[in-house]
Design an enzyme around this catalytic site. Structure first.
Site, PDB file in Angstrom:
ATOM      1  N   ASP A   9       0.865  -1.167   0.000  1.00  0.00           N
ATOM      2  CA  ASP A   9       0.000   0.000   0.000  1.00  0.00           C
ATOM      3  C   ASP A   9       0.912   1.230   0.000  1.00  0.00           C
ATOM      4  O   ASP A   9       2.116   1.122   0.253  1.00  0.00           O
ATOM      5  CB  ASP A   9      -0.872  -0.037   1.257  1.00  0.00           C
ATOM      6  CG  ASP A   9      -1.687   1.221   1.451  1.00  0.00           C
ATOM      7  OD1 ASP A   9      -2.388   1.623   0.517  1.00  0.00           O
ATOM      8  OD2 ASP A   9      -1.606   1.811   2.544  1.00  0.00           O
ATOM      9  N   ASP A  11      -0.262   5.116   0.986  1.00  0.00           N
ATOM     10  CA  ASP A  11      -0.526   6.121   2.020  1.00  0.00           C
ATOM     11  C   ASP A  11      -0.512   5.507   3.416  1.00  0.00           C
ATOM     12  O   ASP A  11      -1.320   4.631   3.740  1.00  0.00           O
ATOM     13  CB  ASP A  11      -1.879   6.789   1.768  1.00  0.00           C
ATOM     14  CG  ASP A  11      -1.860   7.652   0.517  1.00  0.00           C
ATOM     15  OD1 ASP A  11      -0.833   8.292   0.261  1.00  0.00           O
ATOM     16  OD2 ASP A  11      -2.875   7.685  -0.204  1.00  0.00           O
ATOM     17  N   GLU A  18      -0.373  11.093   5.135  1.00  0.00           N
ATOM     18  CA  GLU A  18      -1.722  11.569   5.442  1.00  0.00           C
ATOM     19  C   GLU A  18      -1.785  13.034   5.876  1.00  0.00           C
ATOM     20  O   GLU A  18      -2.741  13.740   5.546  1.00  0.00           O
ATOM     21  CB  GLU A  18      -2.390  10.663   6.478  1.00  0.00           C
ATOM     22  CG  GLU A  18      -2.627   9.233   6.011  1.00  0.00           C
ATOM     23  CD  GLU A  18      -3.523   9.097   4.783  1.00  0.00           C
ATOM     24  OE1 GLU A  18      -4.003  10.122   4.260  1.00  0.00           O
ATOM     25  OE2 GLU A  18      -3.727   7.961   4.342  1.00  0.00           O
ATOM     26  N   LYS A  53     -11.650  11.277  -3.947  1.00  0.00           N
ATOM     27  CA  LYS A  53     -12.920  11.770  -4.497  1.00  0.00           C
ATOM     28  C   LYS A  53     -14.100  11.193  -3.729  1.00  0.00           C
ATOM     29  O   LYS A  53     -15.090  11.887  -3.462  1.00  0.00           O
ATOM     30  CB  LYS A  53     -13.009  11.433  -5.987  1.00  0.00           C
ATOM     31  CG  LYS A  53     -12.027  12.219  -6.852  1.00  0.00           C
ATOM     32  CD  LYS A  53     -12.258  11.985  -8.323  1.00  0.00           C
ATOM     33  CE  LYS A  53     -11.821  10.607  -8.775  1.00  0.00           C
ATOM     34  NZ  LYS A  53     -10.353  10.437  -8.736  1.00  0.00           N
ATOM     35  N   GLU A  54     -13.991   9.924  -3.362  1.00  0.00           N
ATOM     36  CA  GLU A  54     -15.046   9.288  -2.581  1.00  0.00           C
ATOM     37  C   GLU A  54     -15.181   9.939  -1.204  1.00  0.00           C
ATOM     38  O   GLU A  54     -16.290  10.108  -0.678  1.00  0.00           O
ATOM     39  CB  GLU A  54     -14.758   7.787  -2.433  1.00  0.00           C
ATOM     40  CG  GLU A  54     -14.879   7.001  -3.728  1.00  0.00           C
ATOM     41  CD  GLU A  54     -13.642   7.080  -4.618  1.00  0.00           C
ATOM     42  OE1 GLU A  54     -13.634   6.438  -5.672  1.00  0.00           O
ATOM     43  OE2 GLU A  54     -12.671   7.797  -4.258  1.00  0.00           O
ATOM     44  N   ARG A  82      -8.774  17.622  -8.140  1.00  0.00           N
ATOM     45  CA  ARG A  82      -7.616  17.942  -8.993  1.00  0.00           C
ATOM     46  C   ARG A  82      -6.757  19.026  -8.336  1.00  0.00           C
ATOM     47  O   ARG A  82      -5.517  18.948  -8.337  1.00  0.00           O
ATOM     48  CB  ARG A  82      -8.081  18.409 -10.370  1.00  0.00           C
ATOM     49  CG  ARG A  82      -8.501  17.289 -11.307  1.00  0.00           C
ATOM     50  CD  ARG A  82      -8.622  17.773 -12.737  1.00  0.00           C
ATOM     51  NE  ARG A  82      -9.641  18.794 -12.891  1.00  0.00           N
ATOM     52  CZ  ARG A  82     -10.933  18.531 -13.114  1.00  0.00           C
ATOM     53  NH1 ARG A  82     -11.349  17.279 -13.193  1.00  0.00           N
ATOM     54  NH2 ARG A  82     -11.793  19.525 -13.262  1.00  0.00           N
ATOM     55  N   LYS A  84      -6.587  19.663  -5.160  1.00  0.00           N
ATOM     56  CA  LYS A  84      -5.956  19.010  -3.996  1.00  0.00           C
ATOM     57  C   LYS A  84      -4.727  18.213  -4.420  1.00  0.00           C
ATOM     58  O   LYS A  84      -3.674  18.252  -3.770  1.00  0.00           O
ATOM     59  CB  LYS A  84      -6.975  18.104  -3.304  1.00  0.00           C
ATOM     60  CG  LYS A  84      -6.412  17.304  -2.150  1.00  0.00           C
ATOM     61  CD  LYS A  84      -6.082  15.886  -2.582  1.00  0.00           C
ATOM     62  CE  LYS A  84      -5.347  15.142  -1.500  1.00  0.00           C
ATOM     63  NZ  LYS A  84      -4.933  13.787  -1.935  1.00  0.00           N
ATOM     64  N   ASN A 127      -0.723  10.782  -7.697  1.00  0.00           N
ATOM     65  CA  ASN A 127      -0.159  10.902  -6.354  1.00  0.00           C
ATOM     66  C   ASN A 127       0.985   9.921  -6.130  1.00  0.00           C
ATOM     67  O   ASN A 127       1.988  10.244  -5.484  1.00  0.00           O
ATOM     68  CB  ASN A 127      -1.241  10.680  -5.299  1.00  0.00           C
ATOM     69  CG  ASN A 127      -2.203  11.842  -5.169  1.00  0.00           C
ATOM     70  OD1 ASN A 127      -1.923  12.949  -5.632  1.00  0.00           O
ATOM     71  ND2 ASN A 127      -3.347  11.603  -4.557  1.00  0.00           N
TER      72      ASN A 127
END
Length: 250
Positions: A9, A11, A18, A53-54, A82, A84, A127
């Site tokens: 993973d 993040d 974070e 986005k979610e 975008r 962000k 990202n």
């Protein structure tokens, strides 16, 4: 039999991202003239929703708004996200997102041992590229052979879709691979894909339920030889003949 691939993973697992994400969201809110601000406790709560986005859409849904205003705000989510992402990339390039302790040593040991490295993340490829570029060189995938980003699959974690995609691209069986995660959502996704799963909690995920993890570590920095200790735990869990932490067969 040794581990064939380690799938990370991003993040909170590869890097302490974070806080940079939180700051980038707040900067985007200001740019879009929204009177929103996510404190650390706010952001920790919204991390339960995977995907930027979610997360924004879920936040808009939580606001006490007329249906028309809510729909208009939700239509703006892609543009806000975008903006962000642009702020996040600048923070990463400025050196504000370090790799987690011990990660670089694990990556180096795995690469030297011929273990394939991959990424399975809910974040965007943009990202991921910003982070890898900051640490491994611009326009480079670094040591990772396969990179699975969240937008490449229909459902994000805790669904197993991203891990199944990465396993297909690797051409490997889940039984021969290891997932490394920091959250309960990531743990659920990896286990549903059939992977031996290591959890290294971040400051944002401490206190989550990791009872289903195959190996729980405070960080990779707690291991003298992280790859060897991982191989030993992997082999022992699966009933294979492990090497000891000293490197001996037993």
């Amino acid at each position: 039999m040794r581990i064939k691939a380690i799938i990370f993973d991003v993040d909170g697992t590869l890097a302490d991202t974070e806080e940079a994400h939180r700051q980038a969201f707040n900067a985007a809110f200001a740019d879009h003239r929204l009177d929103w601000h996510w404190s650390r406790p706010d952001y920790a709560r919204w991390l339960a929703v995977t995907g930027g986005k979610e997360r924004l859409a879920a936040f808009v849904d939580s606001l006490p708004l007329p249906s028309g205003e809510r729909a208009a705000l939700k239509a703006r989510v892609p543009a806000i996200h975008r903006t962000k992402s642009d702020h996040y990339a600048r923070l990463v390039r400025a050196g504000g997102v370090p790799l987690r302790a011990g990660i670089e040593r694990l990556l180096n040991e795995a690469a030297s041992a011929g273990v394939t490295l991959a990424i399975a993340s809910t974040t965007t490829r943009e990202n991921i590229d910003a982070l890898l570029g900051a640490h491994f060189g611009e326009d480079a995938a670094g040591p990772f052979s396969v990179i699975g980003a969240g937008d490449a699959v229909p459902q994000k974690k805790p669904a197993p879709d991203i891990y199944r995609l990465v396993l297909r691209e690797l051409g490997e069986s889940a039984a021969d691979c290891v997932a490394v995660e920091d959250s309960s959502q990531g743990l659920a996704a990896a286990k549903r894909a059939g992977l031996f799963t290591v959890i290294t909690p971040s400051d944002w995920t401490l206190g989550e339920d990791f009872s289903g993890a195959d190996l729980l570590l405070s960080s990779w920095d707690s291991c003298d030889r992280p790859l060897l200790e991982l191989e030993y735990a992997f082999a022992t869990k699966l009933g294979r003949r492990p090497r000891s932490a000293a490197g001996r067969e037993r």
